[in-house]
Write a protein that holds these residues in place. Sequence first.
Motif, mmCIF file in Angstrom:
data_model
loop_
_atom_site.group_PDB
_atom_site.id
_atom_site.type_symbol
_atom_site.label_atom_id
_atom_site.label_comp_id
_atom_site.label_asym_id
_atom_site.label_seq_id
_atom_site.Cartn_x
_atom_site.Cartn_y
_atom_site.Cartn_z
ATOM 1 N N THR A 16 0.821 -1.215 0.000
ATOM 2 C CA THR A 16 0.000 0.000 0.000
ATOM 3 C C THR A 16 0.854 1.264 0.000
ATOM 4 O O THR A 16 0.430 2.271 -0.552
ATOM 5 C CB THR A 16 -0.982 0.032 1.180
ATOM 6 N N THR A 17 2.043 1.208 0.592
ATOM 7 C CA THR A 17 2.896 2.394 0.580
ATOM 8 C C THR A 17 3.434 2.679 -0.815
ATOM 9 O O THR A 17 3.839 3.808 -1.097
ATOM 10 C CB THR A 17 4.068 2.264 1.580
ATOM 11 N N HIS A 20 0.670 5.601 -4.984
ATOM 12 C CA HIS A 20 1.008 7.021 -4.871
ATOM 13 C C HIS A 20 -0.108 7.874 -4.290
ATOM 14 O O HIS A 20 0.162 8.803 -3.533
ATOM 15 C CB HIS A 20 1.451 7.563 -6.233
ATOM 16 N N SER A 21 -1.316 7.581 -4.626
ATOM 17 C CA SER A 21 -2.406 8.389 -4.074
ATOM 18 C C SER A 21 -3.620 7.501 -3.839
ATOM 19 O O SER A 21 -3.954 6.652 -4.645
ATOM 20 C CB SER A 21 -2.757 9.534 -5.019
ATOM 21 N N LEU A 22 -4.240 7.710 -2.699
ATOM 22 C CA LEU A 22 -5.446 6.972 -2.347
ATOM 23 C C LEU A 22 -6.583 7.960 -2.156
ATOM 24 O O LEU A 22 -6.373 9.067 -1.647
ATOM 25 C CB LEU A 22 -5.244 6.189 -1.041
ATOM 26 N N THR A 23 -7.772 7.550 -2.552
ATOM 27 C CA THR A 23 -8.941 8.376 -2.303
ATOM 28 C C THR A 23 -9.285 8.322 -0.821
ATOM 29 O O THR A 23 -8.749 7.499 -0.076
ATOM 30 C CB THR A 23 -10.155 7.880 -3.124
ATOM 31 N N GLU A 24 -10.180 9.160 -0.399
ATOM 32 C CA GLU A 24 -10.621 9.160 0.998
ATOM 33 C C GLU A 24 -11.211 7.801 1.373
ATOM 34 O O GLU A 24 -10.927 7.259 2.446
ATOM 35 C CB GLU A 24 -11.660 10.262 1.215
ATOM 36 N N GLU A 26 -10.548 4.905 -0.058
ATOM 37 C CA GLU A 26 -9.474 3.918 -0.034
ATOM 38 C C GLU A 26 -8.643 4.040 1.243
ATOM 39 O O GLU A 26 -8.204 3.029 1.794
ATOM 40 C CB GLU A 26 -8.585 4.076 -1.268
ATOM 41 N N CYS A 27 -8.457 5.257 1.731
ATOM 42 C CA CYS A 27 -7.739 5.456 2.999
ATOM 43 C C CYS A 27 -8.504 4.826 4.151
ATOM 44 O O CYS A 27 -7.899 4.182 5.025
ATOM 45 C CB CYS A 27 -7.512 6.942 3.263
ATOM 46 N N LYS A 65 -5.717 -2.418 -7.488
ATOM 47 C CA LYS A 65 -4.520 -1.588 -7.446
ATOM 48 C C LYS A 65 -3.357 -2.319 -6.784
ATOM 49 O O LYS A 65 -2.200 -2.087 -7.104
ATOM 50 C CB LYS A 65 -4.777 -0.293 -6.666
#
Length: 81
Positions: A16-17, A20-24, A26-27, A65
């Motif tokens: 997961t790190t 590069h970018s996760l939506t709210e 997904e977070c 992803k």
Amino acid sequence: MKNNDLLTLEKYISQTTQLHSLTESECRLDAYIQAHFNELPFHGIVDLARNASVSKATVGRFLNKLGFTGYSAFRRELEEA
């Protein structure tokens, strides 16, 4: 995801790190998965989505992803570990 690698919490966090970018959503899902990692083999996709306050589609997209072909592939990796 390589079939011969067991999915551990550490490997999951490492994967997961690399995103590069996760939506709210997904977070929220990621936080839930990390907090309840050992319980996940007993959750269905509906339970996971509801408990993380996301949609089933979000679960599917997030796992894609990470390289899984869907929730069943992710769960199979968890069960084997």
